[in-house]
Scaffold this motif. Structure first.
Motif, mmCIF file in Angstrom:
data_model
loop_
_atom_site.group_PDB
_atom_site.id
_atom_site.type_symbol
_atom_site.label_atom_id
_atom_site.label_comp_id
_atom_site.label_asym_id
_atom_site.label_seq_id
_atom_site.Cartn_x
_atom_site.Cartn_y
_atom_site.Cartn_z
ATOM 1 N N ALA A 143 0.489 -1.365 -0.332
ATOM 2 C CA ALA A 143 -0.346 -0.075 -0.084
ATOM 3 C C ALA A 143 0.723 1.043 0.265
ATOM 4 O O ALA A 143 0.494 2.556 -0.491
ATOM 5 C CB ALA A 143 -0.568 0.161 1.545
ATOM 6 N N ASP A 144 2.195 1.101 0.627
ATOM 7 C CA ASP A 144 3.214 2.587 0.437
ATOM 8 C C ASP A 144 3.735 2.400 -0.607
ATOM 9 O O ASP A 144 3.829 4.286 -1.354
ATOM 10 C CB ASP A 144 3.649 1.467 1.581
ATOM 11 N N THR A 160 2.615 1.911 -3.871
ATOM 12 C CA THR A 160 1.777 2.271 -4.516
ATOM 13 C C THR A 160 1.057 3.965 -4.746
ATOM 14 O O THR A 160 0.519 4.392 -5.413
ATOM 15 C CB THR A 160 0.103 0.705 -4.217
ATOM 16 N N ALA A 161 0.777 3.890 -2.922
ATOM 17 C CA ALA A 161 1.006 5.474 -3.021
ATOM 18 C C ALA A 161 1.506 6.262 -3.128
ATOM 19 O O ALA A 161 1.490 7.415 -3.435
ATOM 20 C CB ALA A 161 0.374 4.844 -0.914
ATOM 21 N N ARG A 194 1.320 6.171 -7.125
ATOM 22 C CA ARG A 194 0.168 6.919 -7.517
ATOM 23 C C ARG A 194 0.366 8.860 -7.121
ATOM 24 O O ARG A 194 -0.063 9.800 -7.906
ATOM 25 C CB ARG A 194 -0.870 6.771 -6.921
ATOM 26 N N TYR A 195 1.128 8.936 -5.857
ATOM 27 C CA TYR A 195 1.524 10.251 -5.891
ATOM 28 C C TYR A 195 2.423 10.668 -6.823
ATOM 29 O O TYR A 195 2.143 12.174 -8.089
ATOM 30 C CB TYR A 195 2.576 10.162 -4.823
#
Length: 225
Positions: A59-60, A62-63, A66-67
């Motif tokens: 999740a980290d 992927t975030a 995404r950013y």
């Protein structure tokens, strides 16, 4: 680009902090490639095996992806960087897939540097998928299997529109390819350095280029007498 977790652990920080520092190293690496007039740079950002990490770390990562896709692509576009994504994007959330495709479309005409980002990529899967496409072409009658050679096979790989790598650099003391561009790296020069990826900077980039320049590349041929 290895060593984010170890870099964070050595500083008593969470792994996410190491990934953020690693993203800054990516920025430095891209700028160094532009300044050194490197035509194509491939970054192994997320391997097919990285999905095995904890859900929190995935999740980290992927975030962070995404950013950067949302907020940094415009800057790369202004720098004349063309972005190419390879790998199994279908495994990411739809919004990440859309941002990746938008980045490719926005930068498609740029020629200063081709930046290939490997996301959910695995070299073996790339070869298997290419073999499947070859089989489909043969079944459809659009290709004669007897005429298949290495050059034709390469056109079915995800990297068909970019050159094979001349140099592969791996950080943090790891000395293996880990499923990265297995077909394409057949004659790449390999450089392994102890530096953790978040500490990688222009001096390390230049050192790798210097090592490459001093290599004698024979591509299997005997040296000249």
């Amino acid at each position: 680009m290895d060593g984010n977790g170890r870099w964070a652990a050595a500083r008593g920080l969470p792994r996410a902090a190491g990934h953020r520092a690693g993203a800054e190293a990516v920025r430095r690496c891209i700028q160094a490639a532009i300044r050194r007039k490197v035509s194509c740079l491939t970054l192994y950002a997320f391997s097919s095996e990285n999905w095995r990490r904890t859900p929190e770390e995935v999740a980290d990562l992927t975030a962070l992806l995404r950013y950067y896709l949302r907020h940094k692509v415009a800057e790369l576009n202004r720098e004349g960087v063309r972005i190419r994504i390879i790998g199994d994007l279908e495994r990411f959330d739809p919004d990440v897939q859309a941002e990746a495709r938008r980045a490719e479309e926005l930068t498609i005409a740029n020629t200063r540097l081709t930046l290939v980002i490997a996301l959910s990529y695995g070299g073996r899967a790339d070869i298997v998928q290419a073999a499947m496409r070859v089989a489909q072409a043969a079944l459809a009658g659009t290709m004669d299997p007897a005429a298949l050679d290495e050059a034709k096979f390469s056109r079915f790989l995800q990297t068909a529109d970019v050159p094979d790598p001349d140099l592969i650099v791996r950080t943090s003391g790891e000395c293996r390819l880990s499923n990265f561009l297995l077909w394409q790296s057949a004659y790449a020069e390999l450089v392994f350095i102890e530096t953790l990826w978040p500490d990688f900077d222009e001096s390390h980039f230049d050192a790798a280029l210097d090592m490459f320049a001093r290599r004698e590349r024979r591509f299997g041929a005997r040296p000249a007498p």
